[in-house]
Design a protein around this motif. Structure first.
Motif, PDB file in Angstrom:
ATOM      1  N   PHE A   1      46.743  22.457   7.761  1.00 25.31           N
ATOM      2  CA  PHE A   1      46.540  23.894   7.937  1.00 25.31           C
ATOM      3  C   PHE A   1      47.463  24.469   9.004  1.00 25.31           C
ATOM      4  N   TYR A   2      47.774  23.694  10.039  1.00 24.60           N
ATOM      5  CA  TYR A   2      48.682  24.141  11.091  1.00 24.60           C
ATOM      6  C   TYR A   2      49.655  23.034  11.431  1.00 24.60           C
ATOM      7  N   ASP A   3      50.725  23.366  12.124  1.00 19.11           N
ATOM      8  CA  ASP A   3      51.829  22.423  12.296  1.00 19.11           C
ATOM      9  C   ASP A   3      51.487  21.250  13.195  1.00 19.11           C
ATOM     10  N   HIS A   4      50.886  21.502  14.331  1.00 14.99           N
ATOM     11  CA  HIS A   4      50.431  20.441  15.230  1.00 14.99           C
ATOM     12  C   HIS A   4      49.415  21.034  16.195  1.00 14.99           C
ATOM     13  N   SER A   5      48.699  20.178  16.888  1.00 11.77           N
ATOM     14  CA  SER A   5      47.574  20.643  17.698  1.00 11.77           C
ATOM     15  C   SER A   5      47.983  21.241  19.036  1.00 11.77           C
ATOM     16  N   GLY A   6      49.224  21.016  19.458  1.00 14.22           N
ATOM     17  CA  GLY A   6      49.635  21.451  20.782  1.00 14.22           C
ATOM     18  C   GLY A   6      49.573  22.950  20.989  1.00 14.22           C
ATOM     19  N   PHE A   7      50.075  23.715  20.011  1.00  7.54           N
ATOM     20  CA  PHE A   7      50.084  25.165  20.171  1.00  7.54           C
ATOM     21  C   PHE A   7      48.674  25.739  20.039  1.00  7.54           C
ATOM     22  N   VAL A   8      47.831  25.092  19.237  1.00  5.29           N
ATOM     23  CA  VAL A   8      46.433  25.516  19.135  1.00  5.29           C
ATOM     24  C   VAL A   8      45.745  25.318  20.486  1.00  5.29           C
ATOM     25  N   TRP A   9      45.945  24.154  21.073  1.00 12.23           N
ATOM     26  CA  TRP A   9      45.353  23.860  22.372  1.00 12.23           C
ATOM     27  C   TRP A   9      45.844  24.838  23.436  1.00 12.23           C
ATOM     28  N   ASN A  10      47.122  25.130  23.432  1.00  9.94           N
ATOM     29  CA  ASN A  10      47.681  26.062  24.397  1.00  9.94           C
ATOM     30  C   ASN A  10      46.995  27.421  24.302  1.00  9.94           C
ATOM     31  N   ALA A  11      46.782  27.897  23.064  1.00 12.90           N
ATOM     32  CA  ALA A  11      46.111  29.179  22.865  1.00 12.90           C
ATOM     33  C   ALA A  11      44.678  29.137  23.371  1.00 12.90           C
ATOM     34  N   MET A  12      43.982  28.058  23.061  1.00  9.55           N
ATOM     35  CA  MET A  12      42.602  27.907  23.507  1.00  9.55           C
ATOM     36  C   MET A  12      42.496  27.996  25.031  1.00  9.55           C
ATOM     37  N   VAL A  13      43.377  27.287  25.707  1.00  7.16           N
ATOM     38  CA  VAL A  13      43.337  27.264  27.173  1.00  7.16           C
ATOM     39  C   VAL A  13      43.659  28.637  27.747  1.00  7.16           C
ATOM     40  N   ASN A  14      44.664  29.301  27.173  1.00  8.16           N
ATOM     41  CA  ASN A  14      45.088  30.599  27.702  1.00  8.16           C
ATOM     42  C   ASN A  14      44.029  31.684  27.540  1.00  8.16           C
ATOM     43  N   GLN A  15      43.082  31.487  26.639  1.00  9.64           N
ATOM     44  CA  GLN A  15      42.027  32.487  26.438  1.00  9.64           C
ATOM     45  C   GLN A  15      40.923  32.414  27.478  1.00  9.64           C
ATOM     46  N   GLN A  16      40.872  31.344  28.215  1.00 14.85           N
ATOM     47  CA  GLN A  16      39.781  31.179  29.172  1.00 14.85           C
ATOM     48  C   GLN A  16      40.004  32.054  30.410  1.00 14.85           C
ATOM     49  N   PRO A  17      38.928  32.569  31.013  1.00 18.37           N
ATOM     50  CA  PRO A  17      39.082  33.340  32.257  1.00 18.37           C
ATOM     51  C   PRO A  17      39.819  32.552  33.326  1.00 18.37           C
ATOM     52  N   GLU A  18      39.564  31.255  33.350  1.00 20.75           N
ATOM     53  CA  GLU A  18      40.291  30.340  34.232  1.00 20.75           C
ATOM     54  C   GLU A  18      40.739  29.158  33.388  1.00 20.75           C
ATOM     55  N   GLY A  19      42.021  28.792  33.510  1.00 15.14           N
ATOM     56  CA  GLY A  19      42.573  27.713  32.717  1.00 15.14           C
ATOM     57  C   GLY A  19      42.596  26.400  33.468  1.00 15.14           C
ATOM     58  N   TYR A  20      43.792  25.858  33.643  1.00 12.64           N
ATOM     59  CA  TYR A  20      43.921  24.579  34.347  1.00 12.64           C
ATOM     60  C   TYR A  20      43.669  24.720  35.850  1.00 12.64           C
ATOM     61  N   TYR A  21      43.686  25.942  36.339  1.00 13.64           N
ATOM     62  CA  TYR A  21      43.410  26.217  37.749  1.00 13.64           C
ATOM     63  C   TYR A  21      42.373  27.334  37.848  1.00 13.64           C
ATOM     64  N   THR A  22      41.573  27.302  38.904  1.00 17.29           N
ATOM     65  CA  THR A  22      40.683  28.424  39.187  1.00 17.29           C
ATOM     66  C   THR A  22      41.508  29.563  39.772  1.00 17.29           C
ATOM     67  N   LYS A  23      40.880  30.713  39.878  1.00 15.48           N
ATOM     68  CA  LYS A  23      41.568  31.861  40.464  1.00 15.48           C
ATOM     69  C   LYS A  23      41.926  31.616  41.923  1.00 15.48           C
TER      70      LYS A  23
END
Length: 443
Positions: free
Chosen positions: A206-228
């Motif tokens: 359905f999609y090319d690879h999981s990396g770009f999906v994961w990137n989108a998922m993380v970027n949607q969070q109020p806080e990603g790999y770091y807190t504010k």
């Protein structure tokens, strides 16, 4: 372990991989050669990366500014551009007059913000209302210095292949596709559910690879790999773990085609039906068009662009033009960076590469909202209008100093494990945490 700003940059450089530089065609005006200046003429060096839509603008600037020659270098990816920048910062030499910086490594740049000119000294305060407020805020260091002029932002919509959707018995017009995924209430649950339906009907990914999906998922969070507040926010992050479980399930059920990011078989995967959807911030639209063309396809291949995105508004990427203090011509470099990010030029860059403007005036420009070669390629999709809608509700996520390293070097290998079937979600997450401990120092 407490490292200074400069030591941290040098340490990060030490483990960087080798990369290739792709030089753009350099203009010959102005009467100077290489990086030297003669007869009062000035050569300005510019380093960019990826597809930023700037190529035609350099000659235009030279024509309007006699005596200025632009020597431009374009690096293939943002990660390789980060490595190039880190290496030159550590060496204390070699940086260009104008340096493009990607959002993902802006946190690292801010640790050495004193190595960039404060653009307020060259008129930034007079034009700061050009940009959406959060874009200017991103480029302002803790001391209130504006170190970058915003180029594009990356609101995300969904690229999909209408012909492949039809073959799977799914709707193919943009409005119906948006509704299929939930419209304004689109979720990742629904995205994966439709993916499984597609896979059952076609036997294909359905999609090319999981990396770009994961990137989108993380970027949607109020806080990603770091807190504010700038603290690492990965290992015990329940939201990220839940999203990772979804990603792992999708890969295990055959939804990922296990493609190599930025390769896609020379574009063939975009033309041979290997996958049917693709995560598309504005700047990625030009990449898709380029890949389809490289793979022997064209507008009839079936790619389209829908006003929908799983999980709601998301921003992936966006860049800034900075003027390092190494520049011998900071005034002229700042003038060039200001001109390159002027609304008129942002509209032209959008026409060339689909990079969505960060200036509000350019977002309403007919060059953005109207027809272009890019809109024609995507089945006459109103790309500018869609991206403007997808930008609504986007909030700038804090990006820490090692944000891009976590994305590519910590989670990248584990995503490959998921897509190749070498590890399940639990093991792949554990492997990522092991890499996190090795590569990232928690301050």
């Amino acid at each position: 372990m407490n490292l200074s700003r400069r030591t941290r940059v040098a340490t990060a450089v030490a483990g960087a991989a080798a990369f290739a530089l792709l030089a753009t065609g350099c203009s010959s005006g102005g009467g100077s050669n290489g990086s030297g200046d003669s007869g009062g003429d000035i050569t300005l060096t510019v380093t960019t990366f990826g597809t930023m839509g700037f190529d035609d603008l350099y000659q235009e600037y030279e024509d309007a500014h006699p005596g200025i020659t632009i020597k431009a270098t374009n690096i293939d990816t943002g990660d390789n551009a980060r490595t190039d920048w880190q290496t030159k910062v550590a060496a204390g030499s070699g940086l260009p007059d104008v340096q493009a910086v990607e959002e993902g490594w802006l946190g690292l740049v801010m640790q050495v913000s004193d190595q960039f000119n404060d653009l307020s000294d060259y008129g930034a305060d007079e034009i700061k209302d050009r940009w959406v407020p959060w874009k200017l805020q991103q480029a302002t260091d803790p001391d209130g210095r504006i170190i970058g002029y915003g180029t594009d932002i990356g609101p995300e919509g969904l690229c999909y292949n209408g012909k492949l959707f039809e073959q799977a018995g799914l709707p193919s017009d943009r409005e119906s596709v948006a509704a299929l995924f939930g419209g304004a209430d689109a979720t990742w649950d629904q995205f994966f559910a439709v993916g499984k339906q597609y896979h059952e009907a076609t036997g294909k990914a359905f999609y090319d690879h999981s990396g770009f999906v994961w990137n989108a998922m993380v970027n949607q969070q109020p806080e990603g790999y770091y807190t504010k507040d700038g603290d690492l926010n990965v290992e015990d992050n329940a939201n990220l773990k839940a999203l990772w479980a979804q990603l792992a399930d999708g890969a295990a059920t055959g939804l990922s085609d296990n493609q190599t990011a930025w390769d896609w078989g020379g574009g063939k995967a975009f033309t041979d039906g290997s996958f049917a959807t693709f995560m598309c911030p504005g700047w990625m639209l030009g990449v898709v068009k380029g890949q389809v063309t490289a793979g022997g396809g064209d507008a009839t291949t079936g790619w389209d662009f829908a006003d929908v995105f799983p999980g709601g508004p998301a921003n992936w990427g966006g860049s800034f033009l900075t003027v390092p203090t190494q520049s011998k011509h900071p005034k002229e470099a700042a003038e060039l960076a200001q001109w390159m990010t002027d609304p008129a030029q942002q509209a032209k860059a959008f026409q060339a590469a689909g990079v969505f403007p960060s200036t509000t005036e350019a977002q309403a420009d007919p060059g953005v909202t109207g027809e272009s070669d890019l809109t024609k390629f995507f089945n006459n999709a109103p790309i500018g209008e869609i991206l403007a809608k997808r930008a609504e509700g986007v909030a700038a996520q804090f990006k820490g100093p090692d944000d891009s390293i976590i994305q590519s070097q910590v989670f990248g290998p584990s995503i490959q494990e998921l897509d190749s079937g070498k590890a399940d979600g639990t093991q792949a997450w554990k492997d990522a945490m092991d890499l996190l401990d090795q590569l990232v120092v928690n301050k």
